[in-house]
Design a protein around this motif. Structure first.
Motif, PDB file in Angstrom:
ATOM      1  N   LEU A 275       0.836  -1.214   0.000  1.00  0.00           N
ATOM      2  CA  LEU A 275       0.000   0.000   0.000  1.00  0.00           C
ATOM      3  C   LEU A 275       0.861   1.249   0.000  1.00  0.00           C
ATOM      4  O   LEU A 275       0.648   2.177  -0.792  1.00  0.00           O
ATOM      5  N   VAL A 276       1.833   1.267   0.905  1.00  0.00           N
ATOM      6  CA  VAL A 276       2.622   2.480   1.090  1.00  0.00           C
ATOM      7  C   VAL A 276       3.479   2.774  -0.132  1.00  0.00           C
ATOM      8  O   VAL A 276       3.682   3.923  -0.498  1.00  0.00           O
ATOM      9  N   SER A 277       3.931   1.706  -0.779  1.00  0.00           N
ATOM     10  CA  SER A 277       4.826   1.965  -1.910  1.00  0.00           C
ATOM     11  C   SER A 277       4.059   2.532  -3.104  1.00  0.00           C
ATOM     12  O   SER A 277       4.659   3.073  -4.015  1.00  0.00           O
ATOM     13  N   LEU A 278       2.732   2.421  -3.053  1.00  0.00           N
ATOM     14  CA  LEU A 278       1.926   3.105  -4.074  1.00  0.00           C
ATOM     15  C   LEU A 278       2.206   4.602  -4.017  1.00  0.00           C
ATOM     16  O   LEU A 278       2.476   5.247  -5.033  1.00  0.00           O
ATOM     17  N   LEU A 279       2.162   5.135  -2.796  1.00  0.00           N
ATOM     18  CA  LEU A 279       2.435   6.559  -2.627  1.00  0.00           C
ATOM     19  C   LEU A 279       3.854   6.895  -3.024  1.00  0.00           C
ATOM     20  O   LEU A 279       4.101   7.867  -3.729  1.00  0.00           O
ATOM     21  N   ALA A 280       4.773   6.053  -2.547  1.00  0.00           N
ATOM     22  CA  ALA A 280       6.180   6.335  -2.827  1.00  0.00           C
ATOM     23  C   ALA A 280       6.439   6.347  -4.323  1.00  0.00           C
ATOM     24  O   ALA A 280       7.148   7.213  -4.835  1.00  0.00           O
ATOM     25  N   SER A 281       5.837   5.386  -5.028  1.00  0.00           N
ATOM     26  CA  SER A 281       6.025   5.334  -6.480  1.00  0.00           C
ATOM     27  C   SER A 281       5.497   6.608  -7.117  1.00  0.00           C
ATOM     28  O   SER A 281       6.141   7.213  -7.957  1.00  0.00           O
ATOM     29  N   TYR A 282       4.306   6.995  -6.673  1.00  0.00           N
ATOM     30  CA  TYR A 282       3.700   8.177  -7.271  1.00  0.00           C
ATOM     31  C   TYR A 282       4.551   9.416  -7.008  1.00  0.00           C
ATOM     32  O   TYR A 282       4.841  10.188  -7.916  1.00  0.00           O
ATOM     33  N   ILE A 283       4.949   9.558  -5.739  1.00  0.00           N
ATOM     34  CA  ILE A 283       5.712  10.755  -5.364  1.00  0.00           C
ATOM     35  C   ILE A 283       6.999  10.828  -6.177  1.00  0.00           C
ATOM     36  O   ILE A 283       7.377  11.887  -6.681  1.00  0.00           O
ATOM     37  N   ASN A 284       7.641   9.671  -6.331  1.00  0.00           N
ATOM     38  CA  ASN A 284       8.888   9.660  -7.090  1.00  0.00           C
ATOM     39  C   ASN A 284       8.642  10.025  -8.544  1.00  0.00           C
ATOM     40  O   ASN A 284       9.368  10.821  -9.129  1.00  0.00           O
ATOM     41  N   PHE A 285       7.588   9.456  -9.103  1.00  0.00           N
ATOM     42  CA  PHE A 285       7.342   9.688 -10.532  1.00  0.00           C
ATOM     43  C   PHE A 285       6.902  11.119 -10.781  1.00  0.00           C
ATOM     44  O   PHE A 285       7.198  11.686 -11.837  1.00  0.00           O
ATOM     45  N   ALA A 286       6.205  11.683  -9.797  1.00  0.00           N
ATOM     46  CA  ALA A 286       5.706  13.049  -9.981  1.00  0.00           C
ATOM     47  C   ALA A 286       6.841  14.068  -9.941  1.00  0.00           C
ATOM     48  O   ALA A 286       6.625  15.237 -10.215  1.00  0.00           O
ATOM     49  N   LYS A 287       8.041  13.621  -9.582  1.00  0.00           N
ATOM     50  CA  LYS A 287       9.167  14.552  -9.589  1.00  0.00           C
ATOM     51  C   LYS A 287       9.665  14.806 -11.013  1.00  0.00           C
ATOM     52  O   LYS A 287      10.438  15.720 -11.237  1.00  0.00           O
ATOM     53  N   ILE A 288       9.248  13.964 -11.929  1.00  0.00           N
ATOM     54  CA  ILE A 288       9.798  14.062 -13.284  1.00  0.00           C
ATOM     55  C   ILE A 288       9.285  15.313 -13.978  1.00  0.00           C
ATOM     56  O   ILE A 288       8.088  15.595 -13.968  1.00  0.00           O
ATOM     57  N   HIS A 289      10.209  16.057 -14.506  1.00  0.00           N
ATOM     58  CA  HIS A 289       9.861  17.208 -15.325  1.00  0.00           C
ATOM     59  C   HIS A 289      10.593  17.041 -16.647  1.00  0.00           C
ATOM     60  O   HIS A 289      11.802  16.872 -16.670  1.00  0.00           O
ATOM     61  N   LEU A 290       9.830  17.033 -17.706  1.00  0.00           N
ATOM     62  CA  LEU A 290      10.443  16.782 -19.008  1.00  0.00           C
ATOM     63  C   LEU A 290      10.211  17.970 -19.925  1.00  0.00           C
ATOM     64  O   LEU A 290       9.116  18.523 -19.958  1.00  0.00           O
ATOM     65  N   GLN A 291      11.261  18.342 -20.619  1.00  0.00           N
ATOM     66  CA  GLN A 291      11.103  19.408 -21.592  1.00  0.00           C
ATOM     67  C   GLN A 291      11.740  18.969 -22.899  1.00  0.00           C
ATOM     68  O   GLN A 291      12.825  18.390 -22.913  1.00  0.00           O
ATOM     69  N   MET A 292      11.024  19.253 -23.954  1.00  0.00           N
ATOM     70  CA  MET A 292      11.556  18.839 -25.246  1.00  0.00           C
ATOM     71  C   MET A 292      12.756  19.706 -25.601  1.00  0.00           C
ATOM     72  O   MET A 292      12.740  20.912 -25.400  1.00  0.00           O
ATOM     73  N   GLY A 293      13.782  19.097 -26.118  1.00  0.00           N
ATOM     74  CA  GLY A 293      14.956  19.855 -26.524  1.00  0.00           C
ATOM     75  C   GLY A 293      14.916  20.176 -28.005  1.00  0.00           C
ATOM     76  O   GLY A 293      13.929  19.932 -28.684  1.00  0.00           O
ATOM     77  N   LYS A 294      16.016  20.717 -28.470  1.00  0.00           N
ATOM     78  CA  LYS A 294      16.087  21.048 -29.881  1.00  0.00           C
ATOM     79  C   LYS A 294      16.566  19.832 -30.652  1.00  0.00           C
ATOM     80  O   LYS A 294      17.512  19.164 -30.243  1.00  0.00           O
ATOM     81  N   THR A 295      15.917  19.583 -31.755  1.00  0.00           N
ATOM     82  CA  THR A 295      16.375  18.473 -32.571  1.00  0.00           C
ATOM     83  C   THR A 295      17.284  19.013 -33.650  1.00  0.00           C
ATOM     84  O   THR A 295      17.083  20.113 -34.151  1.00  0.00           O
ATOM     85  N   SER A 296      18.279  18.257 -33.972  1.00  0.00           N
ATOM     86  CA  SER A 296      19.148  18.692 -35.052  1.00  0.00           C
ATOM     87  C   SER A 296      18.485  18.309 -36.378  1.00  0.00           C
ATOM     88  O   SER A 296      17.517  17.556 -36.400  1.00  0.00           O
ATOM     89  N   GLU A 297      19.038  18.828 -37.455  1.00  0.00           N
ATOM     90  CA  GLU A 297      18.482  18.499 -38.771  1.00  0.00           C
ATOM     91  C   GLU A 297      18.594  17.017 -39.015  1.00  0.00           C
ATOM     92  O   GLU A 297      19.565  16.375 -38.615  1.00  0.00           O
ATOM     93  N   VAL A 298      17.600  16.465 -39.659  1.00  0.00           N
ATOM     94  CA  VAL A 298      17.665  15.047 -39.897  1.00  0.00           C
ATOM     95  C   VAL A 298      17.290  14.763 -41.353  1.00  0.00           C
ATOM     96  O   VAL A 298      16.385  15.373 -41.906  1.00  0.00           O
ATOM     97  N   PHE A 299      18.060  13.879 -41.942  1.00  0.00           N
ATOM     98  CA  PHE A 299      17.841  13.525 -43.345  1.00  0.00           C
ATOM     99  C   PHE A 299      17.361  12.087 -43.421  1.00  0.00           C
ATOM    100  O   PHE A 299      17.558  11.307 -42.473  1.00  0.00           O
ATOM    101  N   VAL A 300      16.755  11.745 -44.544  1.00  0.00           N
ATOM    102  CA  VAL A 300      16.237  10.389 -44.714  1.00  0.00           C
ATOM    103  C   VAL A 300      17.363   9.378 -44.483  1.00  0.00           C
ATOM    104  O   VAL A 300      18.469   9.557 -44.958  1.00  0.00           O
ATOM    105  N   GLY A 301      17.026   8.352 -43.729  1.00  0.00           N
ATOM    106  CA  GLY A 301      18.032   7.322 -43.466  1.00  0.00           C
ATOM    107  C   GLY A 301      18.812   7.573 -42.204  1.00  0.00           C
ATOM    108  O   GLY A 301      19.473   6.688 -41.698  1.00  0.00           O
ATOM    109  N   ASP A 302      18.722   8.795 -41.702  1.00  0.00           N
ATOM    110  CA  ASP A 302      19.421   9.095 -40.455  1.00  0.00           C
ATOM    111  C   ASP A 302      18.579   8.651 -39.277  1.00  0.00           C
ATOM    112  O   ASP A 302      17.386   8.414 -39.402  1.00  0.00           O
TER     113      ASP A 302
END
Lengths: 339, 698, 306
Positions: free
Chosen positions: A71-98
């Protein structure tokens, strides 16, 4: 199956709309016991049976303790996962086959706490799609939340030019005890364009935009590098000393200075019509090979800071130079044919 | 048990085979199996040791290759064969435990994938659970709890391989502390069901008295200082010489060995089938007490003569036999508590049946010729039963009999040898000889085994209780005469009165054979005062542990509910259930609270932001990139000194805490606490001034 | 902290370079932080005056190299000349062997020469014909360059711009300052200037500047700034870890000049434009935004909510 998938996607779009960055919260986090969690609960049941049959209170205590941990690790899992902050970065140019390297910044600003444990990143695979289109392969990336380097990149092989059909990014984590699987499917803005694969060729610039009659203008051919040595000329006062061909002087041929091929600054057009395709290809392949050659020329000309225009029949881009121009030319090439 | 690995199951490079998780699991497996050393076969232990060594070697990168699948398959097949061979005569439980630890060991040798780790952890938890069947003392409980925590830590290590071990411990400890109240609640509240089905058990775990005695057996028990049971008295505690705890009545004698009569067993089974329980005629005064028996893996219960169950629960669970034994319906696999009422005077007033007569006069024809002739001679002299009995007893007092725990072996005609040659032995020798002599003299007699004595523990605020240890095991004789009915005779008491009055230790002081095999036993050193106190403290602790933890059953649960609810009704029970559920939910919320609180800022930040809020409400908003000092300068330009001064102070204090070297002013007068206080003061001033300012300009 | 003599230096220089106290202070900051300075502006804005005065005030040995398109690395670094008497090669050090080198109009020289100088800047030594010659210590290069769109120039590549700790622009003085410049006796000023302190004091100052305390909150602020440049789409060239270090040491030097023994966000904000501007490149090729890139960066991060 596909209807369910579609409904699911619709629901996901509503629940987790596309964004540039995410701080995971109750809306975007899904949590459910993992396979091990199920095994664990099974174990608790077994301990309960055994404890009851042997009338063993200690075994029952152990069983209840494990249930409470569950039961308790449900909270712990959630709390840990809720720390994640994701931001999209810049992608470099990409060509076919790359491989497209899709970067994401995980908790890059120090404000938030770092999530612990191993975190899996992968593109959400839509099974039907994979079956039909085998070439769209992607592979996941596992990072350790306590020991990683930003950004986290996901690789995606790009077999086709044009807009990438970027599926959602699945992030999952089992920390702290592996009893729960926390996961989310994030949707990042879909603005990546795969350019045609550049095919090295000679640069063919038409002097002016061609009219419908197909009258070919004067095309000028040019060798690749322009800083290459071209010829010798007698030295004139005021020319830089380092251009003087000292070897020639030593041989007693007088002061001569080396001349370098200078930039040709005339304005020209790249045109689809006048790009020669390689022989022995089907219609579609011909087009791709032409676009590839154009792509190469655009890149080369931009590198030399030349002014040029692009003529793709329907779409024409006025002569210009600079990064923005290059970008728009490449985009036009990439999206050629799909309206 | 072992399958070839599919490539997808391989661990990623991050958990390489030298993962710390597997090392922890290996250590855990070795430790847990060591704690079960009595039940795990030696060769299984060896395999476990090997797997542990393999893991250690791989972890230290001394050798990098796991044993191949083929080797392991071979080993597995061999182990199965070995297990089948060694478990021929063993109980199912033992086989199960061995199989489990063996499987763990083999799995550990080849563990690579995530699934292997999970399976290992689950199995180890199960092994720990099984450990509680064999060991239930506090010490073992603490040990197994520690082992469980380590298992959880290994799981955490598996999920976050690069987190330092201290942080893993902290995480697991935090989780466990959070889980603890919930698990205790569940334990107290969830129903304690009766056993759902009969579980396998085994002979080899049986402890305590056996259902037959060949003189010599009880001496072995005397070498054990293990607890047999405890009795808690409501009223006064009987005198030491009256503490005869009856367990087994033996009525069948073949010249060497006393055992329970097969006929009795048959009759009992029959009665049980017909559900006709025997109830003794009870008269006279009685004492009431509760008994907590250690697990014996047998069915005998202990009580003073003559006992009947004292409450309905005990009555349901205990079968009374016609020779006044109490027999539990369930095998005693864990501690068991029951309450009884004993009528010390009732023994004399029992009915004497034909069957009793027949069983208790039966003697073997052959053997022990000397005794036979001696008895025949005495019987002729003393025609009355009483006189005859006295004469026989007199023989024990007049002859130089010695009470010893180290008698010589008496192989043929043991009673003759004992009575006329050696004249040295302990309770079972005396009892068996005495009963045999009475039977020869046509007096119905039988041997009763059980315990005699007990150590009294009296705490001020607790009911007194007796601890009866295995070395208190005893055997005595019951004889029936026309005039007095059944009577208890203890020839040992005549030879060694100390044994009865003061216990075995006192009796054996000269010989030094008390617990001779365990020289470091605390019970042996009871003459050292503090050691004895320590021993008694441990005993007390164990008593409470047994009573309140191990002995917590549905009756105690009902009592608890009564205590909480006043009266147990379905309504109130459901209310209690709701209450418990909400309590658990509340606890979970409580554990979640730090997560919310963590998002709050620290005091310095909060105070500074409050000051900023004051200006914001006054209309001056800080551009969100402006740093404190420059904002303070702006304020100085925009506001009169009365307002800007306190803010400048706040800013200075804020800068001091946030940006100055904290080590420098750790010892200065203006520590963090005082700074906060000052900041608060200035904040109050600032608020006042702002309000004044807002009112005055118009 | 006791009164530091370097604030005198600021005043002294400001007497010569009138109306640009901030630029003067930044230039000094750069030297205290032991970094090389790039001054970028149109001709005649006082670039040379500033560097010359700096050298005089700090008592540094000074040399000036005028960069032209035909300047060869050897002209700058020195040359091995065969000595007939001793029958061996002898090294004749070039003008770069002095404590403060003014590399005037650095973008006029060919890339080869530029990179030779930048190599010397980075390594503090000159390698010639397999022999290394150590440059004096301290060693500063003040590069000046014209804005890039002037013709006949080779703009410094990004990797080499990174080696300059700071880049400042002098800009036009305000009217009053220019007026006082006109009324002042030109030529007199140069004679007035005397070193404000011995050289070893300056080195001590450099050392104590590095010991200035940077709290966790402040480091977080710097990191937040740097990471923002990496994450945001507005910057094509994000700040490198070298830039992060540069930012911290420059901020420390600035705090030192302000007589503080700890860093506050203002220090970072003050030096950020000059430290970061030349390292950043806008993602959109729109040149109009170029000037305020560091401002964009600054305004994205709240220094106190960290």
């Amino acid at each position: 199956m596909s209807i369910i998938q579609k409904q699911l996607n619709k629901w996901l779009d509503k629940r987790i709309p596309t964004a540039n960055q995410y701080q995971l919260n109750h809306k975007s986090i899904f949590i459910f016991p993992s396979k091990f969690g199920a095994l664990f609960i099974g174990l608790c049941g077994l301990l309960f049976l055994l404890g009851t049959n042997y009338q063993n209170n200690l075994m029952l205590l152990l069983c209840y303790f494990l249930v409470s941990i569950f039961l308790v690790s449900l909270l712990a899992s959630y709390i840990n996962f809720a720390k994640i902050h994701l931001q999209m970065g810049k992608t470099s140019e990409v060509f076919v086959g790359d491989n497209l390297h899709f970067p994401m910044w995980l908790n890059a600003d120090q404000k938030t706490l770092q999530p612990n444990g191993l975190i899996n990143f992968k593109f959400k695979s839509e099974k039907i799609k994979i079956n039909i289109d085998k070439s769209l392969s992607s592979n996941g990336n596992q990072i350790d939340g306590n020991n990683f380097t930003n950004p986290v990149t996901l690789n995606l092989l790009c077999p086709k030019r044009g807009k990438v059909n970027l599926s959602r990014v699945s992030v999952e984590c089992f920390y702290p005890l592996g009893l729960y699987r926390c996961w989310t499917h994030l949707s990042f803005p879909n603005n990546i364009i795969v350019f045609p694969k550049p095919i090295p060729c000679d640069i063919t610039l038409a002097e002016k935009s061609l009219n419908e009659s197909g009258e070919s203008g004067k095309t000028c051919q040019q060798s690749l590098g322009q800083d290459d040595f071209s010829h010798l000329k007698s030295y004139q006062l005021g020319e830089p000393l380092n251009h003087v061909a000292w070897k020639q002087l030593a041989k007693g041929r007088g002061m001569v200075s080396k001349q370098f091929a200078s930039e040709d600054s005339q304005i020209g057009w790249l045109s689809l019509k006048h790009t020669a395709a390689s022989v022995g290809l089907s219609q579609a392949e011909m087009l791709e090979s032409k676009l590839g050659k154009l792509c190469y020329q655009v890149a080369e000309l931009s590198r030399k800071n030349r002014v040029f225009g692009l003529d793709l029949g329907k779409t024409k881009i006025a002569p210009s130079s600079g990064m923005e121009h290059r970008q728009s030319c490449l985009t036009a090439l990439a999206t050629y044919g799909d309206d | 048990m072992i399958k070839a690995l599919r490539p997808t199951e391989q661990l990623t490079t991050k958990h390489s085979v030298k993962s710390i998780t597997l090392l922890i699991l290996a250590i855990e497996l070795v430790l847990v199996s060591l704690s079960l050393y009595e039940s795990v076969f030696t060769w299984v232990m060896l395999i476990i040791g090997c797997s542990g060594v393999i893991r250690v070697i791989i972890y230290s990168q001394y050798y990098k290759h796991l044993p191949t699948i083929r080797t392991l398959n071979l080993l597995a097949v061999l182990s199965i064969l070995g297990l089948i061979y060694s478990s021929f005569n063993e109980s199912l439980l033992l086989i199960m435990v061995n199989l489990l630890v063996l499987a763990c060991a083999l799995k550990l040798m080849q563990a690579r994938s995530q699934r292997d780790v999970y399976q290992l952890v689950s199995s180890l938890f199960f092994v720990i659970g099984c450990g509680f069947i064999f060991n239930q003392s506090i010490g073992f409980y603490i040990f197994y709890t520690l082992m469980s925590l380590i298992l959880l830590i290994s799981l955490a290590c598996f999920q976050a391989p690069s987190l330092p071990i201290q942080r893993q411990c902290k995480t697991v400890l935090k989780l466990s502390l959070q889980a603890l109240p919930i698990s205790i609640l569940l334990f107290l509240v969830l129903p304690h069901l009766p056993p759902l089905w009969q579980v396998p058990t085994s002979k080899s775990f049986e402890t305590g008295l056996a259902d037959n005695i060949t003189p010599g057996d009880i001496a072995q028990l005397s070498q054990s200082s293990d607890l047999a049971f405890r009795a808690t008295f409501q009223g006064p505690v009987p005198n030491p010489k009256d503490r005869y705890w009856r367990a087994i009545v033996m009525e069948d004698f073949d010249g060497k060995t006393w055992r329970t009569a097969p006929l009795r067993k048959k009759i009992q089974e029959q009665l049980k089938r017909q559900n006709k329980e025997f109830s003794p005629a009870v008269t006279g005064s009685y004492t009431e007490y509760d008994i907590m028996v250690e697990p014996t893996h047998q069915n005998w219960l202990f009580a003073l003569d003559i006992a009947t169950p004292n409450n309905s629960k005990s009555a349901n669970e205990i079968w009374q036999s016609s020779n006044y034994q109490l027999i539990s319906n369930q095998t005693l696999l864990s501690k068991y508590e029951y309450s009884v009422r004993s009528y010390p005077q009732a023994l004399a007033h029992q009915r004497f049946t034909q069957i009793d007569q027949r069983l208790n006069l039966d003697v073997p024809e052959s053997g022990n010729k000397k005794t036979q002739s001696w008895v025949a001679f005495q019987r002729k002299l003393k025609p009355s039963d009483d006189e005859f009995i006295q004469a026989v007893l007199r023989y024990f007092t007049q002859q130089p009999f010695v009470y010893t725990l180290r008698p010589k072996l008496m192989l043929s005609d043991p009673i003759d040898t004992f009575l006329f040659e050696n004249q040295a032995g302990f309770c079972s020798h005396y009892a068996s000889a005495f009963a045999y002599m009475l039977r020869l003299g046509n007096v119905p007699a039988r041997v009763v085994t059980g315990y005699q004595g007990g150590e009294l523990v009296k705490e001020n605020n607790q009911a007194p209780y007796l601890s009866i240890y295995q070395y208190d095991a005893h055997a005595w004789v019951e004889a029936w005469t026309e005039q007095r009915g059944w009577q208890r005779f203890d020839p040992t008491a005549l030879v060694a009165p100390d044994r009865i009055e003061f216990g075995l230790q006192q009796a054996m002081q000269d010989e030094g054979s008390f617990l001779a095999d365990s020289p470091f036993s605390l019970a042996r050193m009871s003459n050292v005062a503090w050691l004895n106190n320590f021993r008694l403290f441990l005993a007390d602790l164990d008593y409470d542990w047994s009573r309140f933890v191990l002995g917590f059953d549905d009756t105690k649960q009902k009592d608890l509910f009564k205590l909480i609810l006043g009266k147990v009704t379905p309504d109130r029970l459901s209310l209690l259930g709701l209450g418990i559920i909400s309590l658990v939910a509340l606890l979970l919320c409580l554990f979640f609270l730090p997560h919310w609180l963590k998002n709050r800022m620290d005091t310095t930040q909060r105070l500074y932001f409050k000051a900023l809020d004051v200006f914001e409400s006054a209309g001056t908003i800080r551009p969100n990139w402006q740093a404190p000092l420059s904002f303070s300068e702006d304020i100085q330009q925009q506001y009169p000194a009365t307002i800007s001064n306190p803010f400048t102070q706040i800013t200075q204090l804020y800068l001091r805490i946030q940006y100055q070297d904290t080590n420098k002013h750790k010892h200065s007068v203006l520590n963090t606490k005082r700074t906060h206080k000052l900041m608060r003061n200035h904040l109050q001033k600032l608020k006042k001034e702002i309000i004044k300012n807002n009112k005055s300009p118009l | 902290m006791n009164e530091n003599p370097l604030s005198n230096a600021t005043n002294t220089i400001s007497q010569v370079l009138i109306g640009k106290p901030k630029q003067v202070k930044l230039a000094l900051t750069c030297l205290i932080a032991d970094g090389h300075l790039l001054i970028e502006d149109l001709p005649g804005m006082g670039k040379t005056t500033l560097s010359h005065t700096l050298a005089m005030v700090l008592g540094l040995q000074y040399s000036r190299i005028q960069f032209t398109s035909d300047l060869l690395p050897a002209d700058m670094l020195g040359i091995n000349i065969f000595d007939n008497k001793e029958q061996e090669f002898r090294f004749h050090p070039g003008p770069v062997f002095s404590q403060l080198v003014l590399a005037d109009e650095i973008n006029r020289a060919s890339p080869k020469t530029q990179s030779a100088l930048l190599e010397a800047m980075e390594e503090g030594q000159v390698s010639l014909d397999g022999k290394t010659h150590l440059l004096p210590k301290p060693f500063f290069v003040i590069g000046t360059q014209n804005p890039q769109h002037q013709s006949g120039t080779y703009p410094l590549p990004e990797s080499q711009l990174d080696r300059f700790l700071m880049r400042i622009q002098l800009g036009y003085p305000n009217k009053e300052a220019e007026k006082s410049m006109l009324t002042a006796q030109i030529g007199d000023n140069k004679t007035i200037i005397k070193p404000v302190m011995p050289l070893n004091h300056f080195i001590q100052a450099q050392e104590s500047a590095t010991k200035i305390h940077a709290s966790d909150e402040l480091l977080n602020y710097i990191l937040a700034l740097v990471t923002h440049s990496r994450e945001s789409n507005q910057f094509a060239n994000p700040l490198s870890p070298r830039a992060t270090k540069a930012l911290l040491s420059a901020a420390k030097a600035w705090a030192y000049l302000n007589n503080r023994d700890y860093l506050i966000p203002e220090d970072v904000q003050a030096v950020l434009p000059s430290v970061a501007e030349h390292r950043l490149r806008s993602a959109s090729s729109d040149f109009s935004t170029q000037g305020s890139l560091s401002q964009i960066l600054l305004e994205a991060i709240d220094p106190i909510a960290l």
